[in-house]
Design a protein around this motif. Structure first.
Motif, PDB file in Angstrom:
ATOM      1  N   UNK A 129       0.816  -1.222   0.000  1.00  0.00           N
ATOM      2  CA  UNK A 129       0.000   0.000   0.000  1.00  0.00           C
ATOM      3  C   UNK A 129       0.848   1.270   0.000  1.00  0.00           C
ATOM      4  N   UNK A 130       1.932   1.228  -0.766  1.00  0.00           N
ATOM      5  CA  UNK A 130       2.777   2.405  -0.929  1.00  0.00           C
ATOM      6  C   UNK A 130       2.315   3.190  -2.156  1.00  0.00           C
ATOM      7  N   UNK A 131       3.008   4.289  -2.483  1.00  0.00           N
ATOM      8  CA  UNK A 131       2.625   5.126  -3.614  1.00  0.00           C
ATOM      9  C   UNK A 131       3.823   5.316  -4.536  1.00  0.00           C
ATOM     10  N   UNK A 132       3.943   4.416  -5.507  1.00  0.00           N
ATOM     11  CA  UNK A 132       5.084   4.422  -6.426  1.00  0.00           C
ATOM     12  C   UNK A 132       6.403   4.580  -5.645  1.00  0.00           C
ATOM     13  N   UNK A 133       6.725   3.594  -4.820  1.00  0.00           N
ATOM     14  CA  UNK A 133       7.964   3.656  -4.042  1.00  0.00           C
ATOM     15  C   UNK A 133       9.183   3.412  -4.922  1.00  0.00           C
ATOM     16  N   UNK A 134      10.335   3.834  -4.447  1.00  0.00           N
ATOM     17  CA  UNK A 134      11.600   3.548  -5.119  1.00  0.00           C
ATOM     18  C   UNK A 134      12.743   3.460  -4.109  1.00  0.00           C
ATOM     19  N   UNK A 135      13.092   4.575  -3.488  1.00  0.00           N
ATOM     20  CA  UNK A 135      14.243   4.599  -2.599  1.00  0.00           C
ATOM     21  C   UNK A 135      13.976   3.918  -1.270  1.00  0.00           C
ATOM     22  N   UNK A 136      15.000   3.212  -0.769  1.00  0.00           N
ATOM     23  CA  UNK A 136      14.952   2.552   0.537  1.00  0.00           C
ATOM     24  C   UNK A 136      16.305   2.748   1.206  1.00  0.00           C
ATOM     25  N   UNK A 137      16.287   3.056   2.498  1.00  0.00           N
ATOM     26  CA  UNK A 137      17.539   3.107   3.251  1.00  0.00           C
ATOM     27  C   UNK A 137      17.251   2.794   4.712  1.00  0.00           C
ATOM     28  N   UNK A 138      18.148   2.044   5.338  1.00  0.00           N
ATOM     29  CA  UNK A 138      18.016   1.673   6.745  1.00  0.00           C
ATOM     30  C   UNK A 138      19.049   2.420   7.566  1.00  0.00           C
ATOM     31  N   UNK A 139      18.580   3.100   8.625  1.00  0.00           N
ATOM     32  CA  UNK A 139      19.472   3.742   9.588  1.00  0.00           C
ATOM     33  C   UNK A 139      19.090   3.218  10.966  1.00  0.00           C
ATOM     34  N   UNK A 142       7.760  11.415 -18.159  1.00  0.00           N
ATOM     35  CA  UNK A 142       8.072  10.007 -18.409  1.00  0.00           C
ATOM     36  C   UNK A 142       8.229   9.253 -17.086  1.00  0.00           C
ATOM     37  N   UNK A 143       9.417   8.761 -16.793  1.00  0.00           N
ATOM     38  CA  UNK A 143       9.601   7.970 -15.570  1.00  0.00           C
ATOM     39  C   UNK A 143      10.254   8.745 -14.435  1.00  0.00           C
ATOM     40  N   UNK A 144      10.085  10.047 -14.416  1.00  0.00           N
ATOM     41  CA  UNK A 144      10.753  10.839 -13.383  1.00  0.00           C
ATOM     42  C   UNK A 144       9.990  10.864 -12.058  1.00  0.00           C
ATOM     43  N   UNK A 145       9.214   9.831 -11.806  1.00  0.00           N
ATOM     44  CA  UNK A 145       8.489   9.738 -10.530  1.00  0.00           C
ATOM     45  C   UNK A 145       9.344   9.090  -9.446  1.00  0.00           C
ATOM     46  N   UNK A 146      10.483   8.514  -9.803  1.00  0.00           N
ATOM     47  CA  UNK A 146      11.306   7.806  -8.817  1.00  0.00           C
ATOM     48  C   UNK A 146      12.008   8.777  -7.877  1.00  0.00           C
ATOM     49  N   UNK A 147      12.030   8.435  -6.601  1.00  0.00           N
ATOM     50  CA  UNK A 147      12.730   9.222  -5.579  1.00  0.00           C
ATOM     51  C   UNK A 147      13.670   8.268  -4.841  1.00  0.00           C
ATOM     52  N   UNK A 148      14.973   8.493  -4.985  1.00  0.00           N
ATOM     53  CA  UNK A 148      15.928   7.586  -4.354  1.00  0.00           C
ATOM     54  C   UNK A 148      16.410   8.145  -3.021  1.00  0.00           C
ATOM     55  N   UNK A 149      16.980   7.254  -2.202  1.00  0.00           N
ATOM     56  CA  UNK A 149      17.485   7.631  -0.874  1.00  0.00           C
ATOM     57  C   UNK A 149      18.880   7.055  -0.673  1.00  0.00           C
ATOM     58  N   UNK A 150      19.704   7.813   0.027  1.00  0.00           N
ATOM     59  CA  UNK A 150      21.046   7.364   0.401  1.00  0.00           C
ATOM     60  C   UNK A 150      21.437   8.051   1.692  1.00  0.00           C
ATOM     61  N   UNK A 151      21.953   7.290   2.645  1.00  0.00           N
ATOM     62  CA  UNK A 151      22.418   7.870   3.902  1.00  0.00           C
ATOM     63  C   UNK A 151      23.932   8.000   3.898  1.00  0.00           C
ATOM     64  N   UNK A 152      24.446   8.960   4.677  1.00  0.00           N
ATOM     65  CA  UNK A 152      25.902   9.064   4.820  1.00  0.00           C
ATOM     66  C   UNK A 152      26.395   8.022   5.826  1.00  0.00           C
ATOM     67  N   UNK A 153      27.706   7.966   6.020  1.00  0.00           N
ATOM     68  CA  UNK A 153      28.311   6.873   6.782  1.00  0.00           C
ATOM     69  C   UNK A 153      27.813   6.787   8.213  1.00  0.00           C
ATOM     70  N   UNK A 154      27.620   7.929   8.874  1.00  0.00           N
ATOM     71  CA  UNK A 154      27.199   7.882  10.281  1.00  0.00           C
ATOM     72  C   UNK A 154      25.686   8.010  10.456  1.00  0.00           C
ATOM     73  N   UNK A 155      24.955   8.042   9.354  1.00  0.00           N
ATOM     74  CA  UNK A 155      23.503   8.099   9.438  1.00  0.00           C
ATOM     75  C   UNK A 155      22.946   9.431   9.878  1.00  0.00           C
ATOM     76  N   UNK A 156      23.748  10.465   9.813  1.00  0.00           N
ATOM     77  CA  UNK A 156      23.281  11.780  10.268  1.00  0.00           C
ATOM     78  C   UNK A 156      22.561  12.566   9.172  1.00  0.00           C
ATOM     79  N   UNK A 157      22.720  12.152   7.915  1.00  0.00           N
ATOM     80  CA  UNK A 157      22.083  12.839   6.799  1.00  0.00           C
ATOM     81  C   UNK A 157      21.514  11.815   5.820  1.00  0.00           C
TER      82      UNK A 157
END
Length: 442
Positions: A156-166, A206-221
């Motif tokens: 039940x998400x809405x066109x998901x793309x990015x995933x990151x675990x902190x 077109x396909x510009x609905x994707x939103x990606x995620x990336x965390x920095x090394x210490x998870x602060x950003x």
């Protein structure tokens, strides 16, 4: 109403046939002067031609037969990691080795958009129906390269793309915002409702609905990629706020700022091993001809501007925005590595393991989803870009090929990339509805 729709479809079909005839005549007249009919070469510093007439050539996805698969270089073997998924566009590896597969796709809502997709051929080039809007978990408990457990992890998400675990918080980027969920190591399903932390402009060209995620090394950003809402700002730049950019936020959603801008559709993001340098794969603009504009991967400098929509590949002014913002054109940074025009380079993963031969270590893999705005296919493969000391050290080279069947048909379309703990590479093939695993044999 039905008669009006049929008449509209017939009109579009006739227009497409006329355009096709015109493009065929141009191809014949250019045949003697063309240097090659193969896919365009990639280079780190390309010689860019002048803008020219634009072509459309959508691929027709025919799928893979049992036992058929892409081709890797000698010394590697390709196996099927998972199949029967619904447009698997992105993969993410959890610390325990579980693989999250994001299943989502372009949605064509409304009769007119569906008719246009069908008549143009876009509907056959990939999934454009109702999005699965879920994340599936795959677990290979015995580490034999074939998952035994497959569960719906989030729905039940809405066109998901990015995933990151902190820590114990999992972040998911829908097309319209970032959510956070509680996560415990080893769990195979999340039933808790997500907490919104950041709204985002939804949808896109077109396909510009994707939103990606990336965390920095210490998870602060957390870094959030947002593609443009148009090809070249043709709808007005007031509709491009917080778009064509990489945003930076704190894990609670506060502190939002634009980290870098002028990036038309930055999708893949990763850190160059041994550095604190963020890299992204950028899907560049359309309708300037077969050889313009090169997609690219680049290091992302804080506060930098990369040209879109006013210029491309540095300070080459786009004729459609000529004279509008000379101040921004002057600021535009030249990207690091060109990876071919209209290749739809969307996936990016640095190889930070040791299972592959030495030449691949610390280098970048690029997932090229494939062209539509070019007279001959380009992309539809995974490239490798060698790196040394955190910087590109050679030209891109083919790594995973065999997705193209002929000049009309393709078997699948590679996009998202992930490196497993055992050093093998996962390739999400959204059009083929499979995940491929590439491992070294020696």
């Amino acid at each position: 109403m039905n008669n009006r729709i049929i008449l509209f479809a017939h009109t579009l079909l006739l227009t497409g046939l006329l355009l096709s005839c015109g493009q065929s005549k141009k191809a014949e007249s250019d045949e003697n002067t063309a240097t090659t009919t193969e896919q365009p070469e990639t280079a780190q510093s390309p010689d860019l031609p002048e803008p020219s007439e634009s072509s459309k050539h959508f691929s027709n996805v025919i799928g893979w037969k049992d036992g058929q698969m892409p081709k890797a270089p000698d010394g590697f073997v390709v196996t099927e990691y998972a199949r029967d998924l619904k447009n698997p566009r992105r993969t993410y590896v959890l610390p325990n080795g579980d693989v999250l597969v994001v299943e989502s796709q372009t949605e064509k809502k409304g009769v007119v958009k569906k008719v246009v997709a069908a008549v143009s051929g876009q509907a056959k080039a990939g999934a454009v129906g109702e999005s699965a809007n879920r994340i599936t978990l795959l677990r290979d408990a015995n580490k034999d390269g074939k998952p035994e457990i497959r569960e719906t992890f989030l729905a039940d998400l809405n066109q998901p793309f990015g995933v990151v675990l902190i820590g114990n918080t999992l972040y998911v980027a829908n097309t319209d915002g970032v959510l956070k969920f509680p996560y415990q190591p080893g769990q195979t399903k999340i039933t808790a409702k997500g907490t919104p932390i950041l709204p985002l402009p939804a949808g896109g060209y077109n396909n510009h609905w994707t939103r990606n995620l990336l965390a920095n090394a210490d998870g602060s950003k957390i870094y959030v990629s947002v593609g443009s809402g148009s090809n070249v700002g043709e709808n007005g730049m007031e509709h491009e706020v917080k778009r064509a950019a990489i945003l930076e936020i704190n894990p609670d959603g506060s502190g939002e700022r634009i980290y870098a801008s002028g990036l038309r559709n930055p999708v893949g993001m990763d850190w160059a091993p041994g550095t604190n340098t963020l890299w992204t794969a950028v899907n560049e603009r359309d309708e300037l001809g077969d050889e313009l504009v090169p997609d690219y991967i680049t290091s992302v400098k804080e506060g930098a501007f990369y040209g879109w929509p006013y210029s491309y590949f540095g300070q080459n002014e786009d004729p459609r925005r000529k004279g509008e913002r000379p101040d921004l054109v002057k600021k535009a940074i030249v990207p690091d590595v060109a990876v071919g025009s209209h290749t739809a380079s969307l996936g990016l993963a640095f190889y930070d393991k040791t299972a592959f031969p030495e030449k691949y270590r610390n280098g970048a893999f690029v997932g090229q989803h494939g062209s539509w705005n070019r007279s001959a296919f380009s992309g539809y493969k995974v490239l490798f870009v060698p790196f040394q000391n955190g910087k590109p050290s050679g030209k891109p080279e083919d790594f995973l090929t065999g997705f193209i069947a002929n000049d009309k048909d393709v078997f699948g379309r590679p996009v998202g990339l992930s490196v497993l703990p055992d050093g093998s590479l996962l390739v999400a093939d959204d059009a083929g509805n499979r995940i491929w695993r590439v491992s070294a044999t020696r």
